[in-house]
Scaffold this motif. Structure first.
Motif, PDB file in Angstrom:
ATOM      1  N   GLU A 174       5.485  -7.360 -10.051  1.00 34.44           N
ATOM      2  CA  GLU A 174       6.609  -6.897  -9.029  1.00 34.44           C
ATOM      3  C   GLU A 174       7.299  -8.109  -8.634  1.00 34.44           C
ATOM      4  O   GLU A 174       7.741  -7.694  -7.533  1.00 34.44           O
ATOM      5  CB  GLU A 174       5.002  -7.257  -8.082  1.00 34.44           C
ATOM      6  CG  GLU A 174       4.123  -8.645  -8.437  1.00 34.44           C
ATOM      7  CD  GLU A 174       3.581  -8.970  -8.935  1.00 34.44           C
ATOM      8  OE1 GLU A 174       2.890  -9.120  -8.891  1.00 34.44           O
ATOM      9  OE2 GLU A 174       2.879  -7.364  -9.485  1.00 34.44           O
TER      10      GLU A 174
ATOM     11  N   HIS B  98       3.814  -3.130  -4.634  1.00 31.14           N
ATOM     12  CA  HIS B  98       2.726  -2.877  -4.815  1.00 31.14           C
ATOM     13  C   HIS B  98       2.871  -1.511  -4.401  1.00 31.14           C
ATOM     14  O   HIS B  98       3.952  -1.288  -3.196  1.00 31.14           O
ATOM     15  CB  HIS B  98       2.043  -3.957  -4.248  1.00 31.14           C
ATOM     16  CG  HIS B  98       2.045  -4.076  -2.397  1.00 31.14           C
ATOM     17  ND1 HIS B  98       3.134  -5.306  -2.755  1.00 31.14           N
ATOM     18  CD2 HIS B  98       1.610  -3.828  -1.606  1.00 31.14           C
ATOM     19  CE1 HIS B  98       3.249  -4.649  -1.500  1.00 31.14           C
ATOM     20  NE2 HIS B  98       2.176  -4.108  -0.772  1.00 31.14           N
TER      21      HIS B  98
ATOM     22  N   THR C 154      -0.008   0.346  -0.931  1.00 25.60           N
ATOM     23  CA  THR C 154      -1.124   0.431  -0.489  1.00 25.60           C
ATOM     24  C   THR C 154      -1.899   1.227  -0.433  1.00 25.60           C
ATOM     25  O   THR C 154      -0.759   2.137   0.402  1.00 25.60           O
ATOM     26  CB  THR C 154      -0.855  -0.473   0.914  1.00 25.60           C
ATOM     27  OG1 THR C 154      -0.209  -2.191   0.127  1.00 25.60           O
ATOM     28  CG2 THR C 154      -1.337  -1.126   2.027  1.00 25.60           C
TER      29      THR C 154
ATOM     30  N   PHE D  74     -10.537  -7.138  -9.625  1.00 30.35           N
ATOM     31  CA  PHE D  74      -9.849  -7.490  -7.266  1.00 30.35           C
ATOM     32  C   PHE D  74     -10.029  -8.506  -6.894  1.00 30.35           C
ATOM     33  O   PHE D  74     -10.835  -8.982  -7.098  1.00 30.35           O
ATOM     34  CB  PHE D  74     -10.643  -5.642  -7.036  1.00 30.35           C
ATOM     35  CG  PHE D  74     -11.661  -5.458  -6.434  1.00 30.35           C
ATOM     36  CD1 PHE D  74     -12.039  -6.960  -4.772  1.00 30.35           C
ATOM     37  CD2 PHE D  74     -12.777  -5.845  -6.891  1.00 30.35           C
ATOM     38  CE1 PHE D  74     -13.775  -7.192  -4.396  1.00 30.35           C
ATOM     39  CE2 PHE D  74     -14.252  -6.006  -6.505  1.00 30.35           C
ATOM     40  CZ  PHE D  74     -14.391  -6.295  -5.492  1.00 30.35           C
ATOM     41  N   THR D  75      -9.134  -8.385  -6.166  1.00 30.28           N
ATOM     42  CA  THR D  75      -9.040  -9.960  -5.248  1.00 30.28           C
ATOM     43  C   THR D  75      -9.061  -9.528  -3.358  1.00 30.28           C
ATOM     44  O   THR D  75      -9.147  -8.383  -3.782  1.00 30.28           O
ATOM     45  CB  THR D  75      -8.015 -10.685  -5.113  1.00 30.28           C
ATOM     46  OG1 THR D  75      -7.041  -9.905  -5.126  1.00 30.28           O
ATOM     47  CG2 THR D  75      -8.032 -11.385  -6.776  1.00 30.28           C
TER      48      THR D  75
ATOM     49  N   THR E 152      -7.825  -6.871   2.868  1.00 30.32           N
ATOM     50  CA  THR E 152      -7.173  -5.676   2.058  1.00 30.32           C
ATOM     51  C   THR E 152      -8.457  -6.198   0.831  1.00 30.32           C
ATOM     52  O   THR E 152      -8.757  -7.226   0.523  1.00 30.32           O
ATOM     53  CB  THR E 152      -6.117  -6.938   1.346  1.00 30.32           C
ATOM     54  OG1 THR E 152      -5.294  -7.730   1.197  1.00 30.32           O
ATOM     55  CG2 THR E 152      -5.335  -5.914   2.855  1.00 30.32           C
TER      56      THR E 152
ATOM     57  N   SER F 112      -6.783  -6.650  -3.424  1.00 33.94           N
ATOM     58  CA  SER F 112      -5.582  -6.065  -4.857  1.00 33.94           C
ATOM     59  C   SER F 112      -6.893  -5.201  -6.059  1.00 33.94           C
ATOM     60  O   SER F 112      -7.226  -6.298  -6.213  1.00 33.94           O
ATOM     61  CB  SER F 112      -4.949  -6.884  -4.293  1.00 33.94           C
ATOM     62  OG  SER F 112      -4.936  -7.447  -3.274  1.00 33.94           O
TER      63      SER F 112
ATOM     64  N   ARG G 256      -4.931  -3.745 -10.317  1.00 31.73           N
ATOM     65  CA  ARG G 256      -4.595  -3.006 -10.857  1.00 31.73           C
ATOM     66  C   ARG G 256      -4.710  -2.152 -11.895  1.00 31.73           C
ATOM     67  O   ARG G 256      -5.842  -2.279 -11.850  1.00 31.73           O
ATOM     68  CB  ARG G 256      -4.016  -4.808 -11.983  1.00 31.73           C
ATOM     69  CG  ARG G 256      -3.579  -5.977 -10.773  1.00 31.73           C
ATOM     70  CD  ARG G 256      -2.669  -6.769 -11.222  1.00 31.73           C
ATOM     71  NE  ARG G 256      -2.049  -7.782 -10.858  1.00 31.73           N
ATOM     72  CZ  ARG G 256      -0.936  -7.572 -10.474  1.00 31.73           C
ATOM     73  NH1 ARG G 256       0.057  -6.840 -11.093  1.00 31.73           N
ATOM     74  NH2 ARG G 256      -0.398  -8.750  -9.960  1.00 31.73           N
TER      75      ARG G 256
ATOM     76  N   GLN H  16       0.697  -3.136  -9.328  1.00 30.59           N
ATOM     77  CA  GLN H  16      -0.502  -3.705  -8.079  1.00 30.59           C
ATOM     78  C   GLN H  16      -0.850  -2.775  -7.447  1.00 30.59           C
ATOM     79  O   GLN H  16      -0.166  -1.805  -6.367  1.00 30.59           O
ATOM     80  CB  GLN H  16      -0.120  -4.211  -7.704  1.00 30.59           C
ATOM     81  CG  GLN H  16      -0.930  -5.337  -6.487  1.00 30.59           C
ATOM     82  CD  GLN H  16      -0.037  -7.060  -5.730  1.00 30.59           C
ATOM     83  OE1 GLN H  16      -0.784  -7.503  -5.771  1.00 30.59           O
ATOM     84  NE2 GLN H  16       1.456  -6.589  -5.937  1.00 30.59           N
TER      85      GLN H  16
ATOM     86  N   VAL I 127      -3.150  -1.966  -3.661  1.00 29.86           N
ATOM     87  CA  VAL I 127      -3.919  -2.811  -2.421  1.00 29.86           C
ATOM     88  C   VAL I 127      -4.863  -1.555  -1.690  1.00 29.86           C
ATOM     89  O   VAL I 127      -3.564  -0.374  -1.288  1.00 29.86           O
ATOM     90  CB  VAL I 127      -3.057  -3.589  -1.448  1.00 29.86           C
ATOM     91  CG1 VAL I 127      -2.876  -4.191  -0.662  1.00 29.86           C
ATOM     92  CG2 VAL I 127      -1.805  -4.424  -2.347  1.00 29.86           C
TER      93      VAL I 127
END
Length: 127
Positions: free
Chosen positions: A71, A78, A80, A103-104, A111, A113, A115, A121, A123
């Protein structure tokens, strides 16, 4: 200036549509609406996915450089996808965990996040 009415679709370049399509269907709930496979010299492959009121096109360019998604390079940072409300974050976190998708979830942001198989990425955002 004429008004824009929204986004028609988003197209993401992937390294293997046969790997990416099932992931987007299984993890995010998109459904395949069509595909185009160029049998000629180009060999371009496209799959059109529908979900969340939008079309997501996954494009596989033959012979394209297979560099990892970054990114920080010019292009997509990303994508969203909106959620109806903050409570949906808990449901999505549970779903991603059940599917084994990493994920985070930042403490200061509503949110999640994650992949895709190519490292693009994505979101999920509430609000």
């Amino acid at each position: 200036m004429p008004a824009l009415t929204g986004a028609h679709h988003v197209a993401l370049t992937v390294t293997d549509v046969d790997r990416s399509v099932p992931w987007y269907e299984r993890v995010l709930g998109f459904t395949t609406e069509g595909r185009e496979d160029d049998e000629g010299d180009q060999g371009l492959r496209k799959v059109f996915l529908d979900g969340f009121g939008m079309t997501l096109t996954l494009v596989q360019h033959p012979g394209a450089e297979r560099a990892a998604f970054d990114e920080c390079r010019p292009g997509l940072d990303h994508l969203t996808l909106p959620l109806a409300d903050p409570a949906a974050l808990t449901t999505w976190a549970r779903r991603l965990t059940d599917l084994g998708v990493s994920f985070t979830a930042p403490d200061d942001s509503p949110t999640l996040s994650l992949r895709d198989p190519d490292g693009i990425q994505l979101v999920l955002a509430a609000g």
